[in-house]
Design a protein around this motif. Structure first.
Motif, PDB file in Angstrom:
ATOM      1  N   ASN A 180     -18.873  56.753  18.336  1.00 24.58           N
ATOM      2  CA  ASN A 180     -17.477  56.664  17.919  1.00 24.58           C
ATOM      3  C   ASN A 180     -16.786  55.450  18.536  1.00 24.58           C
ATOM      4  N   LEU A 181     -17.069  55.195  19.815  1.00 24.10           N
ATOM      5  CA  LEU A 181     -16.492  54.042  20.507  1.00 24.10           C
ATOM      6  C   LEU A 181     -16.982  52.743  19.879  1.00 24.10           C
ATOM      7  N   CYS A 182     -18.260  52.686  19.532  1.00 23.50           N
ATOM      8  CA  CYS A 182     -18.819  51.482  18.907  1.00 23.50           C
ATOM      9  C   CYS A 182     -18.167  51.216  17.550  1.00 23.50           C
ATOM     10  N   ILE A 183     -17.956  52.268  16.781  1.00 21.48           N
ATOM     11  CA  ILE A 183     -17.302  52.120  15.478  1.00 21.48           C
ATOM     12  C   ILE A 183     -15.886  51.594  15.654  1.00 21.48           C
ATOM     13  N   LEU A 184     -15.160  52.162  16.618  1.00 19.90           N
ATOM     14  CA  LEU A 184     -13.785  51.742  16.877  1.00 19.90           C
ATOM     15  C   LEU A 184     -13.730  50.285  17.332  1.00 19.90           C
ATOM     16  N   LEU A 185     -14.630  49.884  18.238  1.00 17.71           N
ATOM     17  CA  LEU A 185     -14.650  48.511  18.740  1.00 17.71           C
ATOM     18  C   LEU A 185     -15.017  47.520  17.643  1.00 17.71           C
ATOM     19  N   SER A 186     -15.934  47.919  16.775  1.00 19.98           N
ATOM     20  CA  SER A 186     -16.330  47.030  15.679  1.00 19.98           C
ATOM     21  C   SER A 186     -15.153  46.777  14.745  1.00 19.98           C
ATOM     22  N   GLU A 187     -14.319  47.804  14.552  1.00 17.89           N
ATOM     23  CA  GLU A 187     -13.130  47.649  13.709  1.00 17.89           C
ATOM     24  C   GLU A 187     -12.065  46.793  14.396  1.00 17.89           C
ATOM     25  N   LYS A 188     -11.882  47.012  15.693  1.00 20.35           N
ATOM     26  CA  LYS A 188     -10.871  46.271  16.445  1.00 20.35           C
ATOM     27  C   LYS A 188     -11.268  44.803  16.615  1.00 20.35           C
ATOM     28  N   LEU A 189     -12.560  44.554  16.874  1.00 15.00           N
ATOM     29  CA  LEU A 189     -13.037  43.200  17.153  1.00 15.00           C
ATOM     30  C   LEU A 189     -13.467  42.453  15.895  1.00 15.00           C
ATOM     31  N   LYS A 190     -13.455  43.150  14.744  1.00 14.72           N
ATOM     32  CA  LYS A 190     -13.842  42.542  13.464  1.00 14.72           C
ATOM     33  C   LYS A 190     -15.280  42.008  13.498  1.00 14.72           C
ATOM     34  N   CYS A 191     -16.174  42.802  14.061  1.00 20.81           N
ATOM     35  CA  CYS A 191     -17.590  42.411  14.073  1.00 20.81           C
ATOM     36  C   CYS A 191     -18.433  43.615  13.668  1.00 20.81           C
ATOM     37  N   SER A 192     -19.720  43.387  13.469  1.00 14.85           N
ATOM     38  CA  SER A 192     -20.584  44.440  12.950  1.00 14.85           C
ATOM     39  C   SER A 192     -20.841  45.524  13.990  1.00 14.85           C
ATOM     40  N   LEU A 193     -21.084  46.718  13.476  1.00 17.26           N
ATOM     41  CA  LEU A 193     -21.412  47.844  14.344  1.00 17.26           C
ATOM     42  C   LEU A 193     -22.713  47.589  15.090  1.00 17.26           C
ATOM     43  N   THR A 194     -23.666  46.960  14.410  1.00 23.08           N
ATOM     44  CA  THR A 194     -24.949  46.649  15.032  1.00 23.08           C
ATOM     45  C   THR A 194     -24.776  45.759  16.251  1.00 23.08           C
ATOM     46  N   ARG A 195     -23.924  44.748  16.133  1.00 22.26           N
ATOM     47  CA  ARG A 195     -23.701  43.826  17.251  1.00 22.26           C
ATOM     48  C   ARG A 195     -23.061  44.542  18.440  1.00 22.26           C
ATOM     49  N   VAL A 196     -22.093  45.406  18.160  1.00 19.19           N
ATOM     50  CA  VAL A 196     -21.439  46.152  19.240  1.00 19.19           C
ATOM     51  C   VAL A 196     -22.439  47.071  19.931  1.00 19.19           C
ATOM     52  N   ARG A 197     -23.252  47.781  19.137  1.00 19.07           N
ATOM     53  CA  ARG A 197     -24.244  48.711  19.718  1.00 19.07           C
ATOM     54  C   ARG A 197     -25.274  47.957  20.545  1.00 19.07           C
ATOM     55  N   MET A 198     -25.674  46.780  20.070  1.00 22.44           N
ATOM     56  CA  MET A 198     -26.643  45.978  20.815  1.00 22.44           C
ATOM     57  C   MET A 198     -26.052  45.488  22.136  1.00 22.44           C
ATOM     58  N   CYS A 199     -24.752  45.213  22.155  1.00 23.76           N
ATOM     59  CA  CYS A 199     -24.090  44.814  23.407  1.00 23.76           C
ATOM     60  C   CYS A 199     -24.147  45.939  24.431  1.00 23.76           C
ATOM     61  N   PHE A 200     -23.933  47.161  23.967  1.00 26.56           N
ATOM     62  CA  PHE A 200     -24.039  48.310  24.864  1.00 26.56           C
ATOM     63  C   PHE A 200     -25.470  48.477  25.366  1.00 26.56           C
ATOM     64  N   ASP A 201     -26.454  48.333  24.466  1.00 23.99           N
ATOM     65  CA  ASP A 201     -27.857  48.439  24.874  1.00 23.99           C
ATOM     66  C   ASP A 201     -28.215  47.363  25.896  1.00 23.99           C
ATOM     67  N   PHE A 202     -27.703  46.163  25.677  1.00 25.36           N
ATOM     68  CA  PHE A 202     -27.960  45.073  26.617  1.00 25.36           C
ATOM     69  C   PHE A 202     -27.347  45.399  27.980  1.00 25.36           C
ATOM     70  N   PHE A 203     -26.134  45.970  27.966  1.00 20.70           N
ATOM     71  CA  PHE A 203     -25.481  46.379  29.214  1.00 20.70           C
ATOM     72  C   PHE A 203     -26.304  47.444  29.932  1.00 20.70           C
ATOM     73  N   PHE A 204     -26.787  48.460  29.176  1.00 19.06           N
ATOM     74  CA  PHE A 204     -27.601  49.513  29.783  1.00 19.06           C
ATOM     75  C   PHE A 204     -28.884  48.942  30.376  1.00 19.06           C
ATOM     76  N   PHE A 205     -29.496  47.995  29.653  1.00 18.90           N
ATOM     77  CA  PHE A 205     -30.748  47.405  30.125  1.00 18.90           C
ATOM     78  C   PHE A 205     -30.536  46.616  31.420  1.00 18.90           C
ATOM     79  N   ILE A 206     -29.538  45.730  31.426  1.00 15.04           N
ATOM     80  CA  ILE A 206     -29.257  44.917  32.607  1.00 15.04           C
ATOM     81  C   ILE A 206     -28.849  45.802  33.786  1.00 15.04           C
ATOM     82  N   SER A 207     -28.032  46.814  33.525  1.00 13.00           N
ATOM     83  CA  SER A 207     -27.582  47.722  34.583  1.00 13.00           C
ATOM     84  C   SER A 207     -28.753  48.506  35.158  1.00 13.00           C
ATOM     85  N   THR A 208     -29.631  48.997  34.280  1.00  8.76           N
ATOM     86  CA  THR A 208     -30.813  49.734  34.740  1.00  8.76           C
ATOM     87  C   THR A 208     -31.700  48.853  35.595  1.00  8.76           C
TER      88      THR A 208
END
Length: 211
Positions: free
Chosen positions: A140-168
């Motif tokens: 839900n957060l990814c969908i909301l951010l994609s709408e607010k930032l005017k970018c694709s849902l895939t790109r937003v989700r990949m940013c979160f995955d990248f954050f999880f990977f780097i953090s891990t």
């Protein structure tokens, strides 16, 4: 018409199967999805259950969602957080009670159980999204951010995955913890989205035929 109460019952049943699928992947011990690997790392670091840690993270995503969203909250927003909290506790039940004393010695059985869990989780996740009764806080957060930032849902989700990977990776190195990104993570990366998408499209087709 596909009755609303049937959607609710089917969503609840799918949530149980989703928790079972995630628990099977955890029990296999060959790696998790990036989000679950991050959750497992934090749960071991803080010494709490994996389902409880997933609940904390989902609650955090929900709070961020509430702050960003400008329109009033709907009943469905509260239903989603309650459902995901229950899902986390069911994961704990499967992982630490039902599967606690089961030992998997052979690697090929670990791979089989992981694939079974991945298949189960992917299919049920696609079905849940298709029924549309409940959305996960992160999604839900990814969908909301994609709408607010005017970018694709895939790109937003990949940013979160990248954050999880780097953090891990960072937390693992700093605290000398077990590295949870393994072969299962790679398998999940290639299969999870595809299986979930196939399940989503199939369930949407079934639901459309019932309406």
């Amino acid at each position: 018409m596909f009755p609303q109460y049937k959607k609710i019952l089917n969503s609840a049943f799918a949530f149980l199967l989703l928790a079972l699928g995630i628990s099977l992947q955890i029990k296999a011990g060959i790696g998790q999805s990036i989000f679950n690997a991050f959750s497992m790392l934090l749960s071991n670091l803080i010494h709490i259950g994996i389902g409880t840690m997933i609940n904390f993270l989902n609650l955090l995503f929900f709070i961020i969602y509430v702050f960003i969203k400008s329109s009033p909250l709907r009943l469905q927003d509260f239903i989603q957080i309650i459902a995901t909290m229950v899902n986390g506790y069911v994961i704990n039940l499967f992982t630490y009670t039902i599967f606690n004393h089961i030992t998997i010695q052979y690697y090929y059985l670990r791979v089989f159980i992981f694939l079974l869990g991945l298949l189960l989780a992917s299919i049920t996740l696609g079905a849940i999204l298709a029924m549309g009764m409940i959305r996960f806080p992160l999604e839900n957060l990814c969908i909301l951010l994609s709408e607010k930032l005017k970018c694709s849902l895939t790109r937003v989700r990949m940013c979160f995955d990248f954050f999880f990977f780097i953090s891990t990776l960072t937390v693992t190195i700093i605290n000398n913890q077990t590295f949870y990104i393994r072969e299962g993570t790679i398998i999940s990366f290639f299969l999870l989205s595809k299986l979930m998408g196939m399940s989503y499209e199939y369930c949407k087709k079934i639901l459309k035929e019932c309406n």
